[in-house]
Design an enzyme around this catalytic site. Structure first.
Site, short mmCIF file in Angstrom:
data_model
loop_
_atom_site.label_atom_id
_atom_site.label_comp_id
_atom_site.label_asym_id
_atom_site.label_seq_id
_atom_site.Cartn_x
_atom_site.Cartn_y
_atom_site.Cartn_z
N GLN A 1 -1.22 -6.42 7.43
CA GLN A 1 -1.08 -6.18 5.99
C GLN A 1 -2.42 -6.27 5.28
O GLN A 1 -2.68 -5.54 4.32
CB GLN A 1 -0.06 -7.12 5.36
CG GLN A 1 1.35 -6.81 5.79
CD GLN A 1 1.66 -5.31 5.80
OE1 GLN A 1 1.84 -4.69 4.76
NE2 GLN A 1 1.73 -4.70 6.98
N HIS B 1 -4.30 -3.01 4.65
CA HIS B 1 -3.87 -2.06 3.63
C HIS B 1 -4.86 -1.99 2.48
O HIS B 1 -5.08 -0.92 1.90
CB HIS B 1 -2.51 -2.46 3.05
CG HIS B 1 -1.36 -1.85 3.78
ND1 HIS B 1 -1.15 -0.50 3.82
CD2 HIS B 1 -0.35 -2.41 4.50
CE1 HIS B 1 -0.06 -0.25 4.53
NE2 HIS B 1 0.44 -1.38 4.96
N HIS C 1 6.89 -9.37 2.32
CA HIS C 1 7.37 -9.48 3.71
C HIS C 1 7.33 -10.93 4.14
O HIS C 1 6.29 -11.58 3.97
CB HIS C 1 6.47 -8.69 4.67
CG HIS C 1 6.24 -7.27 4.27
ND1 HIS C 1 5.10 -6.86 3.63
CD2 HIS C 1 7.02 -6.18 4.41
CE1 HIS C 1 5.19 -5.55 3.40
NE2 HIS C 1 6.34 -5.11 3.85
N ASP D 1 7.81 -1.22 8.62
CA ASP D 1 7.06 -0.17 7.90
C ASP D 1 7.46 1.22 8.36
O ASP D 1 7.50 2.16 7.57
CB ASP D 1 5.55 -0.34 8.13
CG ASP D 1 4.95 -1.37 7.20
OD1 ASP D 1 5.62 -1.78 6.25
OD2 ASP D 1 3.78 -1.76 7.44
N1 HSO Z 1 3.41 -2.19 4.42
C1 HSO Z 1 3.36 -1.22 3.37
C2 HSO Z 1 3.99 0.08 3.71
C3 HSO Z 1 3.29 0.90 4.77
N2 HSO Z 1 2.70 0.42 5.85
C4 HSO Z 1 3.16 2.24 4.84
C5 HSO Z 1 2.23 1.43 6.59
N3 HSO Z 1 2.49 2.53 5.97
C6 HSO Z 1 4.02 -1.80 2.13
O1 HSO Z 1 5.23 -2.36 2.37
ZN ZN Z 2 2.16 -1.60 6.11
#
Ligand code: HSO
Ligand code: ZN
Length: 414
Positions: free
Chosen positions: A243, A246, A312, A345
């Site tokens: 995470q 991201h 999460h 995901d």
């Molecule tokens: N974890 C992200 C969603 C995502 N991860 C999209 C990979 N692609 C938000 O919940």
């Molecule tokens: Zn994700």
């Protein structure tokens, strides 16, 4: 790693002014404003905003088989899960002469915003589009910004095509939100706008709320792992990193009952970060918003999780199901060592559009409920109305509304 930090979400005044100006322009000038802003922000001059169906088909034909296979499984699982969320209209005729009920109807038209660049996640296309389609939405319209060549991300096109998107327009930013909310010559106005976007898009959605419905405003991703002495430090670290990668603003938290796990994870994180493509983002995110909290027992760990209400929550503990009933605030819960967050995901089926920033206290994951609405209905026979009429008249008198009372009176006197 450091102590818990609140992420700042204050908005600057000038951003709001920019958003309002663009929305007004789109409302007043329609397509002309869309083309103008696309040139200004995306640096491309378009003649036509619409992506032709053949372009979607071509992208699908060209795509890697392994990607298509992954999409197929993902779509099937997301559909299965969301079909279970469908609810029935109901009717109650338990009292003589009275029929009451509630009808469920899908929204007619929905707009899905898909960001451009690196945050154009095909998986998020599926998560936004499929629940709408399962709910019975007639028309799903996707908007996404074009690149400098006027093209849109091919992987996104393929996912949109397979998920059943009806129309795609090459338009992004505030102007796309305005087009969906107010309608233009080429884009029909929708009933609801969903999908993630940058701060401008999020603010634009807030501003048009009321003219249309919107989904919750998603913040940077979060994960909270509860690990006991049985947790594998490699798994825990990988999930925290998953995470963190991201966004620099993402937050990854470990709450553990084991001093030893806390120490091992600190070492393991350093090792794994070195191997990751997004090393810089991960480091910044973990430095600024990563935390390891050691607590005395599982009771305390659950208390911390409930207080934070993470997007999460992973329970990497011996008997995860024992604790599930005690979780009050979390977007999605992942149970045991072999249910890592990325499974959710991409593949498992539950939605990955989840409440962030503690809003799991009152928000739910995106789902079929977001794409339906309800109407209630009432039938009373003459006798049933007579039996309750005086009470209505008295109630109306208290409110000083004798016209309301009269609508009952004329019927009782008949
Ligand atoms: N974890 C992200 C969603 C995502 N991860 C999209 C990979 N692609 C938000 O919940
Ligand atoms: Zn994700």
């Amino acid at each position: 790693m450091n102590s818990l930090k609140k992420r700042d979400n204050e908005v600057q005044e000038h951003v709001l002014q920019d958003v309002d100006k663009i929305l007004m322009d789109v409302k007043n000038k329609g397509d002309a404003a869309l083309l103008e802003y696309t040139y200004k922000f995306d640096r491309v001059l378009l003649n036509d905003l619409k992506v032709p169906r053949e372009e979607m088909e071509r992208a699908y034909e060209k795509a890697d088989k392994s990607y298509i296979d992954a999409l197929k499984i993902s779509i099937e699982n997301i559909k299965d899960f969301h079909q279970k969320q469908l609810r029935n209209s109901w009717i109650d005729n338990g009292k003589t002469g009275i029929i009451l009920g509630q009808q469920i109807r899908p929204l007619k038209r929905v707009g899905v915003y898909v960001p451009g660049g690196k945050a154009a996640y095909p998986s998020s296309v599926l998560m936004n589009v499929i629940p709408a389609k399962v709910a019975g939405v007639e028309e799903v319209i996707m908007v996404t910004p074009p690149d400098r060549d006027g093209e849109v991300n091919e992987a996104v096109l393929v996912a949109a095509y397979m998920a059943g998107v009806d129309h795609i327009y090459k338009i992004g930013g505030v102007q796309a939100v305005g087009a969906l909310a107010y309608g233009t010559e080429s884009i029909e106005k929708v009933d609801k706008i969903v999908g993630p976007g940058n701060i401008y898009v999020a603010l634009a959605k807030k501003q048009v709320f009321g003219d249309v419905d919107i989904d919750m405003i998603a913040g940077p991703s979060e994960i909270l792992v509860i690990g006991d002495e049985s947790a594998n430090e490699k798994f825990v670290s990988a999930d925290l990193i998953s995470q963190a990668e991201h966004d620099e603003l993402a937050s990854s938290i470990l709450v553990t009952t084991s001093d030893e796990l806390a120490k091992k994870v600190q070492v393991e994180l350093k090792r794994q970060i070195e191997e990751r493509n997004r090393k810089e983002i991960i480091e910044k995110s973990l430095n600024d918003y990563g935390v390891i909290i050691v607590v005395e027992n599982m009771e305390k760990a659950i208390e911390v999780a409930n207080k934070i209400g993470p997007e999460h929550l992973e329970l990497m503990v011996k008997d995860p199901f024992v604790y599930l009933g005690q979780i009050k605030n979390a977007g999605s819960v992942f149970l045991g060592a072999y249910s890592p967050e990325p499974l959710g995901d991409y593949m498992a089926g539950p939605n990955h559009v989840l409440p962030t920033n503690g809003t799991a206290r009152f928000f739910s994951p995106l789902g079929v409920d977001d794409f339906i609405k309800k109407s209630s209905y009432i039938y009373y026979s003459k006798e049933a109305l007579e039996s309750i009429g005086e009470n209505i008249i008295n109630f109306a008198n208290v409110e000083g509304l004798d016209g309301h009372g009269n609508s009952i009176k004329v019927r009782l006197e008949e």
